[in-house]
Design a protein around this motif. Structure first.
Motif, PDB file in Angstrom:
ATOM      1  N   GLU A  28      -9.254   2.060  -6.512  1.00 16.00           N
ATOM      2  CA  GLU A  28     -10.317   1.164  -6.055  1.00 16.00           C
ATOM      3  C   GLU A  28      -9.805   0.327  -4.888  1.00 16.00           C
ATOM      4  OE1 GLU A  28     -13.398  -1.143  -8.612  1.00 16.00           O
ATOM      5  OE2 GLU A  28     -11.845  -2.609  -8.116  1.00 16.00           O
ATOM      6  N   VAL A  29     -10.564   0.318  -3.807  1.00 10.98           N
ATOM      7  CA  VAL A  29     -10.230  -0.511  -2.653  1.00 10.98           C
ATOM      8  C   VAL A  29     -11.347  -1.530  -2.454  1.00 10.98           C
ATOM      9  CG1 VAL A  29      -8.863   1.274  -1.532  1.00 10.98           C
ATOM     10  CG2 VAL A  29     -11.300   1.114  -1.030  1.00 10.98           C
ATOM     11  N   THR A  30     -11.014  -2.630  -1.826  1.00 11.02           N
ATOM     12  CA  THR A  30     -11.964  -3.726  -1.635  1.00 11.02           C
ATOM     13  C   THR A  30     -12.186  -3.973  -0.154  1.00 11.02           C
ATOM     14  OG1 THR A  30     -11.249  -4.786  -3.700  1.00 11.02           O
ATOM     15  CG2 THR A  30     -12.426  -6.158  -2.115  1.00 11.02           C
ATOM     16  N   VAL A  31     -13.453  -4.074   0.230  1.00  9.60           N
ATOM     17  CA  VAL A  31     -13.824  -4.399   1.607  1.00  9.60           C
ATOM     18  C   VAL A  31     -14.583  -5.717   1.588  1.00  9.60           C
ATOM     19  CG1 VAL A  31     -15.123  -3.708   3.650  1.00  9.60           C
ATOM     20  CG2 VAL A  31     -13.961  -1.971   2.271  1.00  9.60           C
ATOM     21  N   ASP A  32     -14.060  -6.705   2.282  1.00  8.62           N
ATOM     22  CA  ASP A  32     -14.749  -7.991   2.430  1.00  8.62           C
ATOM     23  C   ASP A  32     -15.622  -7.922   3.680  1.00  8.62           C
ATOM     24  OD1 ASP A  32     -13.614  -9.246   0.154  1.00  8.62           O
ATOM     25  OD2 ASP A  32     -11.769  -9.615   1.267  1.00  8.62           O
ATOM     26  N   VAL A  33     -16.915  -7.712   3.472  1.00  2.45           N
ATOM     27  CA  VAL A  33     -17.862  -7.616   4.586  1.00  2.45           C
ATOM     28  C   VAL A  33     -18.133  -9.024   5.107  1.00  2.45           C
ATOM     29  CG1 VAL A  33     -20.179  -6.903   5.281  1.00  2.45           C
ATOM     30  CG2 VAL A  33     -18.888  -5.546   3.623  1.00  2.45           C
ATOM     31  N   ARG A  34     -17.864  -9.235   6.382  1.00  2.00           N
ATOM     32  CA  ARG A  34     -18.045 -10.560   6.968  1.00  2.00           C
ATOM     33  C   ARG A  34     -19.464 -10.731   7.496  1.00  2.00           C
ATOM     34  NH1 ARG A  34     -12.513 -11.032  10.646  1.00  2.00           N
ATOM     35  NH2 ARG A  34     -11.032 -10.691   8.940  1.00  2.00           N
ATOM     36  N   PRO A  35     -20.026 -11.944   7.382  1.00  2.00           N
ATOM     37  CA  PRO A  35     -21.370 -12.182   7.916  1.00  2.00           C
ATOM     38  C   PRO A  35     -21.437 -11.822   9.397  1.00  2.00           C
ATOM     39  CG  PRO A  35     -20.700 -14.023   6.545  1.00  2.00           C
ATOM     40  CD  PRO A  35     -19.484 -13.145   6.707  1.00  2.00           C
ATOM     41  N   GLY A  36     -22.432 -11.025   9.760  1.00  2.00           N
ATOM     42  CA  GLY A  36     -22.643 -10.668  11.157  1.00  2.00           C
ATOM     43  C   GLY A  36     -22.068  -9.336  11.571  1.00  2.00           C
ATOM     44  N   TRP A  37     -21.351  -8.643  10.663  1.00  2.25           N
ATOM     45  CA  TRP A  37     -20.831  -7.323  11.032  1.00  2.25           C
ATOM     46  C   TRP A  37     -21.971  -6.420  11.488  1.00  2.25           C
ATOM     47  CZ3 TRP A  37     -16.548  -5.279   7.200  1.00  2.25           C
ATOM     48  CH2 TRP A  37     -15.333  -5.919   7.514  1.00  2.25           C
ATOM     49  N   LYS A  38     -21.668  -5.531  12.440  1.00  2.00           N
ATOM     50  CA  LYS A  38     -22.676  -4.643  13.001  1.00  2.00           C
ATOM     51  C   LYS A  38     -22.461  -3.212  12.528  1.00  2.00           C
ATOM     52  CE  LYS A  38     -22.918  -7.304  17.316  1.00  2.00           C
ATOM     53  NZ  LYS A  38     -22.751  -7.232  18.790  1.00  2.00           N
ATOM     54  N   ARG A  39     -23.484  -2.410  12.748  1.00  2.00           N
ATOM     55  CA  ARG A  39     -23.359  -0.979  12.504  1.00  2.00           C
ATOM     56  C   ARG A  39     -22.226  -0.427  13.371  1.00  2.00           C
ATOM     57  NH1 ARG A  39     -27.913   0.300  14.268  1.00  2.00           N
ATOM     58  NH2 ARG A  39     -29.093   0.430  12.320  1.00  2.00           N
ATOM     59  N   GLY A  40     -21.353   0.368  12.777  1.00  2.00           N
ATOM     60  CA  GLY A  40     -20.226   0.945  13.509  1.00  2.00           C
ATOM     61  C   GLY A  40     -18.914   0.214  13.315  1.00  2.00           C
ATOM     62  N   THR A  41     -18.934  -0.966  12.691  1.00  2.00           N
ATOM     63  CA  THR A  41     -17.682  -1.670  12.392  1.00  2.00           C
ATOM     64  C   THR A  41     -16.814  -0.802  11.478  1.00  2.00           C
ATOM     65  OG1 THR A  41     -18.775  -3.830  12.591  1.00  2.00           O
ATOM     66  CG2 THR A  41     -16.687  -3.765  11.385  1.00  2.00           C
ATOM     67  N   ARG A  42     -15.530  -0.691  11.814  1.00  2.00           N
ATOM     68  CA  ARG A  42     -14.618   0.201  11.085  1.00  2.00           C
ATOM     69  C   ARG A  42     -13.598  -0.613  10.285  1.00  2.00           C
ATOM     70  NH1 ARG A  42     -14.782   5.443  13.545  1.00  2.00           N
ATOM     71  NH2 ARG A  42     -12.651   5.915  12.882  1.00  2.00           N
ATOM     72  N   VAL A  43     -13.387  -0.196   9.045  1.00  2.00           N
ATOM     73  CA  VAL A  43     -12.389  -0.807   8.163  1.00  2.00           C
ATOM     74  C   VAL A  43     -11.420   0.295   7.754  1.00  2.00           C
ATOM     75  CG1 VAL A  43     -11.988  -2.108   6.057  1.00  2.00           C
ATOM     76  CG2 VAL A  43     -14.117  -2.443   7.323  1.00  2.00           C
ATOM     77  N   THR A  44     -10.127   0.113   8.059  1.00  2.00           N
ATOM     78  CA  THR A  44      -9.136   1.170   7.860  1.00  2.00           C
ATOM     79  C   THR A  44      -8.164   0.812   6.744  1.00  2.00           C
ATOM     80  OG1 THR A  44      -9.273   1.796  10.190  1.00  2.00           O
ATOM     81  CG2 THR A  44      -7.331   2.526   8.978  1.00  2.00           C
ATOM     82  N   PHE A  45      -7.946   1.765   5.855  1.00  2.00           N
ATOM     83  CA  PHE A  45      -6.907   1.659   4.825  1.00  2.00           C
ATOM     84  C   PHE A  45      -5.825   2.680   5.167  1.00  2.00           C
ATOM     85  CE2 PHE A  45     -10.678  -0.016   2.847  1.00  2.00           C
ATOM     86  CZ  PHE A  45     -10.220  -1.123   2.151  1.00  2.00           C
ATOM     87  N   PRO A  46      -4.696   2.208   5.719  1.00  2.00           N
ATOM     88  CA  PRO A  46      -3.671   3.140   6.212  1.00  2.00           C
ATOM     89  C   PRO A  46      -3.076   3.996   5.102  1.00  2.00           C
ATOM     90  CG  PRO A  46      -3.327   0.916   7.077  1.00  2.00           C
ATOM     91  CD  PRO A  46      -4.348   0.808   5.997  1.00  2.00           C
ATOM     92  N   SER A  47      -2.963   5.292   5.391  1.00  2.00           N
ATOM     93  CA  SER A  47      -2.236   6.255   4.556  1.00  2.00           C
ATOM     94  C   SER A  47      -2.741   6.315   3.113  1.00  2.00           C
ATOM     95  CB  SER A  47      -0.733   5.933   4.560  1.00  2.00           C
ATOM     96  OG  SER A  47      -0.209   5.976   5.875  1.00  2.00           O
ATOM     97  N   GLU A  48      -4.045   6.120   2.917  1.00  2.00           N
ATOM     98  CA  GLU A  48      -4.619   6.209   1.572  1.00  2.00           C
ATOM     99  C   GLU A  48      -5.269   7.559   1.320  1.00  2.00           C
ATOM    100  OE1 GLU A  48      -4.195   4.370  -0.849  1.00  2.00           O
ATOM    101  OE2 GLU A  48      -3.626   2.398  -0.107  1.00  2.00           O
ATOM    102  N   GLY A  49      -5.092   8.524   2.258  1.00  2.00           N
ATOM    103  CA  GLY A  49      -5.662   9.856   2.069  1.00  2.00           C
ATOM    104  C   GLY A  49      -4.763  10.750   1.229  1.00  2.00           C
ATOM    105  N   ASP A  50      -5.018  12.051   1.316  1.00  2.00           N
ATOM    106  CA  ASP A  50      -4.280  13.019   0.505  1.00  2.00           C
ATOM    107  C   ASP A  50      -2.821  13.134   0.956  1.00  2.00           C
ATOM    108  OD1 ASP A  50      -6.578  13.568  -0.873  1.00  2.00           O
ATOM    109  OD2 ASP A  50      -7.081  15.352   0.305  1.00  2.00           O
ATOM    110  N   GLU A  51      -1.929  13.276  -0.015  1.00  2.00           N
ATOM    111  CA  GLU A  51      -0.559  13.655   0.272  1.00  2.00           C
ATOM    112  C   GLU A  51      -0.460  15.173   0.315  1.00  2.00           C
ATOM    113  OE1 GLU A  51       1.942  11.927  -2.696  1.00  2.00           O
ATOM    114  OE2 GLU A  51       2.141  10.017  -1.627  1.00  2.00           O
ATOM    115  N   ALA A  52       0.500  15.668   1.076  1.00  2.00           N
ATOM    116  CA  ALA A  52       0.766  17.106   1.157  1.00  2.00           C
ATOM    117  C   ALA A  52       2.165  17.283   1.719  1.00  2.00           C
ATOM    118  CB  ALA A  52      -0.277  17.812   2.035  1.00  2.00           C
ATOM    119  N   PRO A  53       2.794  18.410   1.479  1.00  2.00           N
ATOM    120  CA  PRO A  53       4.148  18.615   2.002  1.00  2.00           C
ATOM    121  C   PRO A  53       4.176  18.562   3.522  1.00  2.00           C
ATOM    122  CG  PRO A  53       3.621  20.248   0.319  1.00  2.00           C
ATOM    123  CD  PRO A  53       2.358  19.533   0.622  1.00  2.00           C
ATOM    124  N   GLY A  54       5.109  17.783   4.077  1.00  2.00           N
ATOM    125  CA  GLY A  54       5.339  17.758   5.515  1.00  2.00           C
ATOM    126  C   GLY A  54       4.340  16.967   6.328  1.00  2.00           C
TER     127      GLY A  54
END
Length: 343
Positions: A174-200
């Motif tokens: 579970e990850v948490t995103v704090d949406v700030r008042p006034g955010w627009k469509r297209g605002t990006r929130v990145t969680f580094p290296s939380e994708g799939d692991e794989a060899p190499g």
């Protein structure tokens, strides 16, 4: 680096002295030397090269003068000479190891402490590190109320992770995103290296992109503008009224509208629009766009009265009761609620 900020790389101001530049390079080069950062070799190598490039430019008076005056593009492309001949552009040769050796007198000052004694430093810099997987991009759908007031979104992501036995297994987090008042469509929130692991490979970043859910009454305008479509009866459009407009934070605005409202007319309410995310406490404007609701049918006698009134042909003297339901209260049949007789 695509458009490097050399002073920022070394943590310096533009007025830094030669001694400041040397001191900053000494500190950062020792900190980010790849042989000292085996657990983070890819980032260390990249940062070490950036530090070397910044020092290569700022420690050279001619290069620094061009960079200070014309920026990186002028340094890269070259400044024309007095006769108009094109200047020689700057191209960093990725020689952080040579710069380090020239400065410290050795390529690896950590060998005596067990760092890098088995792998040559230059060879390590040339060796490609693990490839980072492409970002995983997902939509983060928010209502207009959530983008107006701010909220916290708790999201579950499922990715593959190596188990203790070395096998890849699905894992939920579970990850948490704090949406700030006034955010627009297209605002990006990145969680580094939380994708799939794989060899190499280095696990991908998980990126959530804000999307705005459709709203029944409001829409976003330019910048921080908020647009409200206000249905208005023809009678209220021609006479004064009060609009009662609900807001996204639960209030109701009572807005007098004494003017004649014609098709395409807009009314602006300052500081009642969307919050400005980069300027806490400030808001854009609320724009009222009117949709005039015409009656579907009028009897002939009322048509005649309306024609006379609009043409100024009826004497509206004392005791006259003609016209458009003169004694009846004016209220729109559709939202927003309209109060009659605004001052």
């Amino acid at each position: 680096m695509d458009n490097p900020e050399y002073y920022s790389v070394l943590g310096l101001q533009r007025g830094a002295t030669d001694a400041d530049i040397k001191q900053a390079f000494r500190k950062l080069a020792m900190r980010w030397h790849p042989d000292k950062n085996r657990d983070n070799a890819e980032e260390a190598s990249r940062t070490f090269q950036e530090i070397g490039e910044a020092y290569d430019v700022l420690s050279d008076k001619a290069k620094r003068a061009v960079y200070d005056r014309y920026g990186y593009e002028g340094l890269r492309d070259g400044v024309p000479g007095p006769d108009g001949a094109p200047g020689t552009g700057y191209n960093y040769k990725q020689n952080a190891a040579e710069i380090f050796e020239s400065f410290f007198g050795t390529r690896n000052p950590f060998a005596d402490f067990g760092f890098g004694d088995s792998t040559p430093f230059a060879a390590r810099l040339r060796k490609p590190g693990p490839r980072k997987a492409e970002p995983v991009v997902r939509d983060l759908v928010c209502t207009l109320e959530e983008l107006f007031n701010g909220c916290t979104k708790r999201l579950k992501i499922t990715r593959k992770r190596f188990a203790p036995d070395g096998e890849l297994r699905d894992e939920s987090k579970e990850v948490t995103v704090d949406v700030r008042p006034g955010w627009k469509r297209g605002t990006r929130v990145t969680f580094p290296s939380e994708g799939d692991e794989a060899p190499g490979i280095v696990p991908a970043d998980v990126v959530f992109v804000v999307q705005e859910a459709p709203h029944a009454r409001f829409s976003r305008g330019d910048g921080a503008q908020l647009v409200y479509c206000a249905p208005l009866s023809l009678a209220d459009a021609l006479t004064d009224c009060v609009l009662e407009v609900p807001t996204l934070d639960g209030r109701v605005l009572s807005l007098p509208c004494p003017e004649v409202v014609s098709p395409g007319y807009e009314k602006r309410v300052p500081k009642e629009g969307m919050p400005i995310s980069k300027k806490p406490g400030q808001r854009g404007d609320l724009i009222l766009r009117f949709k005039i609701v015409f009656p579907k049918y009028l009897p002939d006698d009322k048509k005649l009265k309306i024609r006379h009134i609009l043409a100024g042909e009826i004497d509206m003297g004392e005791g006259h009761t003609g016209g458009i339901e003169a004694a009846a209260p004016k209220r729109s049949a559709t939202a927003p609620r309209v109060s009659p007789g605004a001052a």
